[in-house]
Design an enzyme around this catalytic site. Structure first.
Site, PDB file in Angstrom:
ATOM      1  N   GLU B  29      -2.135   5.404   4.905  1.00  0.00           N
ATOM      2  CA  GLU B  29      -0.984   5.937   5.632  1.00  0.00           C
ATOM      3  C   GLU B  29      -0.676   7.347   5.134  1.00  0.00           C
ATOM      4  OE1 GLU B  29       1.382   2.674   4.468  1.00  0.00           O
ATOM      5  OE2 GLU B  29       0.510   1.349   5.977  1.00  0.00           O
ATOM      6  N   GLU B  70      -0.750  -2.306   7.185  1.00  0.00           N
ATOM      7  CA  GLU B  70      -1.590  -2.613   6.024  1.00  0.00           C
ATOM      8  C   GLU B  70      -2.567  -3.751   6.292  1.00  0.00           C
ATOM      9  OE1 GLU B  70       1.732  -2.175   5.706  1.00  0.00           O
ATOM     10  OE2 GLU B  70       1.941  -0.431   4.389  1.00  0.00           O
ATOM     11  N   PHE B  93       1.916   1.622  -1.946  1.00  0.00           N
ATOM     12  CA  PHE B  93       2.541   1.015  -3.121  1.00  0.00           C
ATOM     13  C   PHE B  93       2.008  -0.415  -3.234  1.00  0.00           C
ATOM     14  CE2 PHE B  93       5.527   4.284  -1.810  1.00  0.00           C
ATOM     15  CZ  PHE B  93       5.857   4.898  -3.011  1.00  0.00           C
ATOM     16  N   ASP B  95       3.364  -2.885  -4.170  1.00  0.00           N
ATOM     17  CA  ASP B  95       4.388  -3.821  -3.679  1.00  0.00           C
ATOM     18  C   ASP B  95       4.102  -4.256  -2.236  1.00  0.00           C
ATOM     19  OD1 ASP B  95       6.794  -2.916  -5.844  1.00  0.00           O
ATOM     20  OD2 ASP B  95       5.347  -1.378  -5.281  1.00  0.00           O
ATOM     21  N   PHE B  96       3.332  -3.450  -1.505  1.00  0.00           N
ATOM     22  CA  PHE B  96       3.037  -3.781  -0.099  1.00  0.00           C
ATOM     23  C   PHE B  96       1.885  -4.784   0.021  1.00  0.00           C
ATOM     24  CE2 PHE B  96       4.404   0.854   1.115  1.00  0.00           C
ATOM     25  CZ  PHE B  96       5.674   0.588   0.626  1.00  0.00           C
ATOM     26  N   HIS B 139       9.298  -0.933  -4.800  1.00  0.00           N
ATOM     27  CA  HIS B 139       8.352   0.183  -4.928  1.00  0.00           C
ATOM     28  C   HIS B 139       8.016   0.489  -6.385  1.00  0.00           C
ATOM     29  CE1 HIS B 139       9.749   0.853  -0.814  1.00  0.00           C
ATOM     30  NE2 HIS B 139       8.745   1.672  -0.611  1.00  0.00           N
TER      31      HIS B 139
END
Lengths: 376, 334, 321
Positions: B29, B70, B93, B95-96, B139
């Site tokens: 991204e 994602e 990140f 976290d994703f 994040h």
């Protein structure tokens, strides 16, 4: 030098060095010393080594205390003969310090390395120090080394000569293609370098494999070699310590590499963690493992040196001196070389395979004197 | 060789491998940014500028901006890897991972085993992790233990610029799927990094300090904190061996065990949450295989078992630092 | 475009092979000798074969948990598949994948998939490889009506369109996701969903090989020409439960027998070909005999084949570790 007063400053051992400290003074104030004597132990981020006097004199003043980190070029001590007054020494110190400017670091000015492209397209990195006009020295490192091998020599010699240290193919910042990889191929690369850098003739100083190259060039291209200084050279006897060669090539971890590198020195404590890290980093670069292997297979095939030139020493047309480390564990410390006409031999006690690093003051003096005589 | 930041080191690694191998493509991204927009191309060059400039050299065919999707693009990277490309996908990140983990752990990680050794999946997922930028709970996490848990994945956590370049080139040339963790607070940290391409093998720990009294194992950003603590204590005569394992999978168990055997004392520093993290894993390893060498209980330095807080004062309390490491070393050395 | 006689023979042989393979698995599973979960494709043959007849080894497909038919249609070795399903060392995946993970990348078969909706993102990657390396290949993602509801499928539709990838999404809608009717679980329909992404889409009767083959050909040609993704919504029927052991109490008791009676894709194929006088009955009979022997032999050799050894447990996790 001013009025017989000599400043002893923090040396610059290698381009990356910006500061260092006196770990210990090994000379008392008032003591006399000769050129090549150890006067202090200097510690830097990369290495700890003895500072050897570049002149003779009497130590009149120790300016810097041990364990104080100071920039390169800082006044460490003052030497002068007994006729110089203490007041004159005081004046010299305050004058020096008032005018001292810390040298800009290389990051700001960009690295001083230069590159040339050989006729075969390969790239050679080199470092040029000192003024032109007088004799030119070309320094050729050994197997697995690079131009930084001369960190204790090039800066000192460049006060007197133009000194060019190069990276052989496969090493340092040069192309990693070593061609045939044997002494002839590496010598050819040095010759091609002389052509590319427009150097008609030079005093060649070679260490180990670089020494073999210097000797090979002296034999085959005497018109390009004003003199040759061979330090712990390969190329004189078939024996070679393959424990070192293979250990150097194969070691992937610090512990393994330390064992190999310690073989290079009389004093194994000189192998610092940073030296090991630098070699490991070099060996990780694309093409380096293949280059080292190719050289080893060509130059040391079957555990023997493939190119032995000792019988040809008497055919030499150019002045040659050989500096051996008495405790060299890599190549044999040959006897009876002196009997050959025109060959000067020095054996340095307390030095292993890296006499130029373990006894830089003595080696620098030998080189300087020899070059001056040969240029005479 | 010159001083380069972690950001430059990663950018150089990508550029060098894209030059070397036309099968290497990068996607993510806004790794270039500006697609379809009226302004500049390569507007961002990655959310923190890591991939800036690659678009200019390699073009849109090899620098692929993706929609925010994602699942689709991480899965596409896995599928591309299994069919002949060598993609480097940026999961902005870590976290994703919650919105694409299936594509990593059920698909990419398992192709080779499920297909009886006939698949090769040279995928790299680059991802940002770690606390310190006041980026709050979604994040800031250090989720590498979750990837380390998955057989078939390799997990890399570089601790500096030099390490980042060599480990990323190794990751791109590796034929297995690799998750490459970049600490977002480290991008501007500089050190000497060679201009040439070089590789650092996986599963070979780096010993950043050598000492006799305590072995400290630390990961990623924690390595520099461990070094700082070790340097401080060395002045008092407490010397530490600091180990940066570089990769959590494969893990250089031998180096950890050898060094613990030598010092008899262990502190493990891990920025990941304390349950089932690398600190517990290494403690278990040492308890099983070097128990008799231990002269003191193992100490783990980790954050508390909470999400990462937002407020600066809270986040600073949350992140393990040199002071806590120093304290732990003193305790085990006592 | 008229299908050649060879194409017709190949299509029939593949559909018949799938049918006999699956019917036989149904029986073999009942013996208790096949481990794990098995999801049968019987009844849906015209879809997999109709689509894959347009593909070559350069093209990739990603399949579903109901993947045997796609494997056979894409050219996977039938005996190797049977060995795999029996968990044998010489199975197509060394006994490590089983029914839900049969793959053969050499044949462009990226794997059956145990995760519903797992395939579409992967196939976008295969299409990206084809596009980047200029192989001329296309990539087909099969999903069920259940998989069509997964976010991965929707995201893949979007990405395939945005990246203009040579992808064909084939939604095989057999009316049930596990024990839930697609009439309840799927809002709107697949064609209109595709239209939302500006992706050309068409619904097609999946019992009709010729209809499937025709719309698939158009979609494959579009992809090969660089004109981006397409979607096919294939309405078809499964003859068995979601998995072997499913009593199918959620279905009308005579639903399957009616389907077998009226909508069987093999019957419809034979009828159509016979009416057009394209193949001789003897040719069908010969294929039937071949297929019966093929499956008999596959089962017999699978039963006799060695199981994986203990050291196989630890291999094939990494290329190097």
């Amino acid at each position: 030098m001013s009025d017989g007063i000599h400043a002893i400053v923090m040396p610059k051992w290698g381009l990356a060095m910006t500061e260092g400290m006196v770990a210990e003074w090994t000379i008392e104030p008032g003591a006399a010393f000769s050129r090549g004597d150890e006067i202090a132990d200097i510690e830097t981020a990369k290495i700890t080594n003895a500072l050897e006097a570049s002149t003779s004199g009497i130590m009149r003043r120790l300016v810097v205390e041990p364990d104080e980190m100071v920039p390169v070029g800082t006044l460490l001590a003052v030497a002068a003969d007994e006729t110089v007054s203490d007041d004159a020494i005081d004046a010299f110190v305050s004058d020096f310090q008032a005018n001292f400017v810390v040298e800009e670091t290389e990051e700001d000015s960009g690295p001083a390395f230069e590159h040339v492209t050989l006729s075969d397209g390969r790239n050679i990195r080199f470092l040029r120090q000192g003024a032109g006009g007088g004799p030119t020295l070309v320094m050729v490192h050994g197997f697995g080394g690079d131009l930084n091998s001369w960190m204790f020599n090039q800066p000192v010699l460049s006060e007197q000569f133009e000194v060019i240290a190069l990276d052989l193919p496969g090493h340092g910042g040069s192309s990693k293609d070593v061609g045939g990889g044997d002494v002839a191929a590496m010598s050819q690369a040095v010759l091609d370098f002389l052509d590319a850098a427009d150097i008609a003739s030079a005093h060649i100083v070679g260490h180990s494999l670089g020494g073999a190259c210097a000797l090979h060039l002296a034999l085959t291209k005497p018109e390009r070699v004003a003199s040759a200084t061979l330090i712990c050279p390969a190329g004189l006897a078939p024996e070679i310590n393959m424990t070192f060669i293979n250990g150097f090539i194969e070691a992937r971890r610090p512990r393994q590499l330390r064992a190999a590198l310690e073989l290079l020195f009389h004093e194994p404590g000189l192998v610092s963690r940073e030296m090991i890290d630098d070699v490991l980093k070099f060996k990780r670069i694309d093409g380096v493992p293949e280059a080292l292997k190719a050289i080893a297979e060509a130059a040391f095939a079957g555990g023997r040196q493939s190119h032995v030139m000792v019988e040809k020493l008497s055919e030499l047309e150019v002045p040659i001196q050989i500096i051996l480390g008495a405790s060299d564990q890599i190549v044999p410390v040959l006897e009876a070389l002196e009997t050959r006409a025109g060959v000067t031999v020095h054996r340095l006690e307390g030095s292993g395979h890296t006499a130029h690093m373990e006894a830089p003051g003595k080696v620098n003096a030998l080189i300087a004197d020899f070059v001056v005589a040969a240029s005479g | 060789m010159a001083k380069k930041s972690v950001r430059q080191a990663i950018n150089e690694a990508l550029a060098s491998e894209m030059r070397r191998d036309p099968r290497v493509v990068i996607m993510g991204e806004d790794i270039a940014g500006g697609m379809g927009a009226p302004g500049e191309d390569d507007a961002w060059g990655g959310p923190l500028g890591v991939t800036k400039g690659l678009l200019g050299e390699f073009g849109r065919d090899r620098v692929l901006d993706t929609p925010i999707t994602e699942s689709a693009f991480i899965g596409a990277a896995a599928g591309a890897a299994a069919t002949g490309l060598r993609p480097v996908a940026e999961l902005m990140f870590v976290d994703f991972m919650g919105v694409c983990f299936d594509q990593i752990y059920n698909q990419a990680a398992k192709f080779r085993y499920m297909f009886g050794g006939k698949a090769v999946t040279p995928l790299v997922v680059r991802t940002m992790y770690g606390a310190g930028l006041r980026a709050a709970s979604q994040h800031s996490q250090c989720l590498y233990p979750m990837f380390t848990h998955i057989p078939g994945l390799k997990v890399v956590i570089p601790s500096s610029a030099y390490e980042a370049k060599g480990l990323l080139i190794q990751a791109i040339r590796d034929d297995d799927p690799v998750v490459f963790f970049e600490h977002k607070a480290m991008y501007d940290e500089e050190e000497e990094v060679p201009d040439e391409a070089y590789t650092i093998p996986f599963g070979e720990a780096n010993i950043t300090r050598e000492g006799d009294d305590v072995t400290v194992v630390a990961f990623g950003r924690m390595v520099q904190f461990a070094n700082q603590a070790a340097d401080k204590l060395a002045k008092e005569g407490i010397t530490c061996t600091v180990i940066d394992p570089r990769t959590t999978s494969p893990l250089d168990e031998d180096t950890i065990l050898e060094e613990v055997a030598a010092t008899g004392r262990l502190v493990v520093v891990d920025e990941a949450s304390p349950r089932c993290n690398m600190a517990t894993d290494i403690s278990a390893l040492v308890a099983q295989r070097a128990f008799s060498a231990l002269k003191a209980p193992v100490r783990m330095v980790t954050p508390p078992h909470t999400p990462v807080p937002f407020a600066a004062d809270l986040e600073d309390l949350y992140i393990p630092g040199p002071a806590q490491i120093e304290q732990a070393i003193r305790e085990v050395a006592a | 475009m008229q299908l050649s006689r060879e194409d017709l023979l190949k299509a029939y042989r593949q559909m018949k092979t799938i049918r006999v393979f699956e019917e036989r698995l149904h029986d073999e599973f009942a013996t208790g000798d096949i481990p794990g979960f098995v999801h049968l494709y019987a009844g849906e043959e015209a879809s997999g074969v109709g689509v894959c007849l347009n593909l070559n080894d350069n093209d990739y497909i990603a399949s579903t948990h109901r993947g045997h038919g796609h494997c056979i249609a894409k050219g996977c070795d039938v005996s190797g598949m049977m060995h795999e399903i029996f968990g044998r060392a010489d199975g197509l995946c060394g006994g490590k994948g089983g029914s839900m993970h049969i793959a053969d990348l050499e044949r462009g078969m990226m794997g059956a998939n145990g995760i519903v909706g797992g395939g579409p993102p992967l196939i976008c990657g295969a299409a990206l490889t084809a596009k980047t390396l200029g192989t001329g290949g296309v990539a087909v993602a099969f999903v069920g009506d259940g998989g069509s509801n997964q976010g991965t499928t929707m995201e893949s539709l979007n990405l395939a369109k945005v990246w203009n990838l040579p992808v064909i999404f084939v939604v095989e809608d057999n009316g049930y996701a596990e024990a839930t009717s697609s009439s309840w679980a799927v809002a709107g329909d697949a064609v209109r969903r595709a239209a939302g992404y500006d992706i050309p889409a068409q619904q097609v009767d999946g019992h009709d090989f010729f209809a499937v083959n025709e719309v698939a050909r158009e979609a494959v040609e579009r992809a090969r020409a660089g004109d981006g993704p397409s979607l096919l919504h294939v309405k078809l029927s499964r003859y068995y439960g979601h998995f072997e052991g499913d009593a199918m109490t959620y279905r009308d008791p005579d639903e399957v027998s009616k389907l077998r009676q009226d909508k069987d894709c093999l019957d419809l194929f034979q009828k159509r070909v016979n009416e057009a006088g394209l193949l001789e009955p003897a040719q069908f009979e010969e294929i039937d005999r071949d297929v019966a022997t093929l499956i008999d032999d596959a089962v017999a050799s699978a039963r006799a084949a060695p199981v994986p050894s203990a050291q196989d447990l630890l291999t094939d996790v990494y290329v190097s570790y």
